[in-house]
Design an enzyme around this catalytic site. Structure first.
Site, PDB file in Angstrom:
ATOM      1  N   CYS A 107     -42.235 -19.837  -1.792  1.00  0.00           N
ATOM      2  CA  CYS A 107     -41.527 -18.999  -1.033  1.00  0.00           C
ATOM      3  C   CYS A 107     -40.258 -18.513  -1.968  1.00  0.00           C
ATOM      4  O   CYS A 107     -39.962 -18.242  -3.180  1.00  0.00           O
ATOM      5  CB  CYS A 107     -40.218 -20.363  -0.600  1.00  0.00           C
ATOM      6  N   GLU A 147     -49.707 -10.103   1.631  1.00  0.00           N
ATOM      7  CA  GLU A 147     -50.071 -11.411   1.184  1.00  0.00           C
ATOM      8  C   GLU A 147     -50.071 -12.212   2.615  1.00  0.00           C
ATOM      9  O   GLU A 147     -48.750 -12.553   3.728  1.00  0.00           O
ATOM     10  CB  GLU A 147     -49.330 -11.586  -0.412  1.00  0.00           C
TER      11      GLU A 147
END
Ligand code: SF4
Length: 336
Positions: free
Chosen positions: A329, A93
């Site tokens: 994150c 991704e």
């Protein structure tokens, strides 16, 4: 020749060889490189100064297509995440993160990751393989969004795939490539000391070290890499290097509720980073399903920042983008 031979990911010497092998030793290979990278999307036939026969040869024998996302998700904050699949079926991704004056693409360097950090979804899903230069650059061009910053903070540990990350950065920064300044590229690493030393010597981009705890046993409990490269050794090595404002060294500190967010953690972090020309980014933990960690409240985060500031450290509380689409994150898993 196989038309599926792809030119994206090739550097200037490789392009020069292709032209020479085809009998065109006297044409300028940087025009081809420029068309591939700086003017990405333009057809090879647009290189007007190349002889017609060469343009035809290139068009007939080479592709300049990049991988396209098989799935795109848009966050309420504007972040766009793209899911890519390579020809082996490996998934990875990338995210495009818009902000004022700054458009960042966060890229993956590996499908999965072998470092198993406990707070990270990627690490909990195992390692599937390194991404090659074509697959890394495909994320940047395939999202089809303008960018002025690149961060290697997606799936994987970039320094565990050093050769391909280095070659990608060479293409992104070269005068014949994308011409992005090194200071607009950041590599995030858990601190693999030998490769970190190589990165300091061979790459001129920013470095972000994942710190997350100043205490050996505690860091070890969430980051198995601490067993091999303790953070104290990483920092000793970094203290011997010279960093300038043009090449930023930062430390990423993920704040996890009642785990690493106390006054003693902030005091010890201050001691550890004392006298370093660096910056601390505090990141608030993004809950992932397989772990019971939580996010600290705002006053705890502020107190932590103040203690670091009082010890002379420059600190930013970093907002994670794309939480609602699992692009923040530690949330990328490369799943459909
Ligand atoms: S934080 Fe980085 S190094 Fe650690 S498991 Fe996740 S991707 Fe790998």
């Amino acid at each position: 020749m196989d038309k599926s031979a792809n030119l994206i990911g090739k550097n200037l010497p490789q392009l020069s060889d292709i032209l020479s092998n085809a009998g065109y030793q006297n044409v300028n290979p940087s025009l081809l490189a420029h068309t591939l990278y700086k003017k990405f999307g333009r057809p090879l036939s647009s290189i007007a100064t190349y002889p017609k026969s060469l343009r035809q040869f290139l068009e007939e024998n080479f592709s300049t297509d990049v991988l396209q996302p098989i799935l795109k998700l848009q966050s309420t904050d504007g972040t766009i995440k793209g899911l890519f699949e390579n020809e082996d079926g490996k998934l990875f991704e990338a995210a495009w993160i818009p902000a004022v004056k700054r458009m960042t693409i966060c890229v993956s360097s590996q499908a999965g990751c072998r470092f198993g950090c406990k707070f990270c979804s990627t690490g909990q899903n195992g390692f599937k393989g390194n991404l090659n230069v074509y697959e890394i650059l495909s994320q940047i061009f395939g999202l089809q969004k303008p960018f002025n910053h690149i961060v290697f903070m997606g799936m994987g540990e970039p320094l565990d795939n050093f050769a391909n990350v280095k070659k990608s950065i060479d293409i992104l920064t070269a005068w014949w490539g994308v011409s992005l300044a090194h200071r607009y590229i950041t590599i995030s690493t858990v601190g693999l000391i030998p490769e970190l030393q190589l990165a300091i010597e061979q790459l001129r981009c920013n470095l972000a070290i994942s710190l997350h705890s100043p205490f050996h046993n505690e860091r070890k409990s969430i980051m198995p890499v601490e067993n091999i490269y303790p953070i104290h050794e990483v920092i000793s090595m970094l203290k011997a290097q010279k960093f300038t404002p043009k090449r930023r060294l930062s430390f990423e500190y993920l704040l996890i509720k009642d785990f690493n967010d106390s006054k003693s953690h902030a005091m010890e972090t201050g001691k550890l980073l004392k006298d370093m020309e660096s910056h601390v980014n505090l990141i608030v933990y993004n809950p992932i399903p397989s772990q019971n960690f939580g996010a600290p409240d705002t006053s705890t985060i502020e107190n932590f920042r103040k203690i670091l500031n009082l010890q002379g450290l420059r600190v930013t509380i970093r907002k994670s983008s794309g939480y609602d689409i699992s692009a923040a994150c530690g949330m990328m898993t490369g799943s459909r």
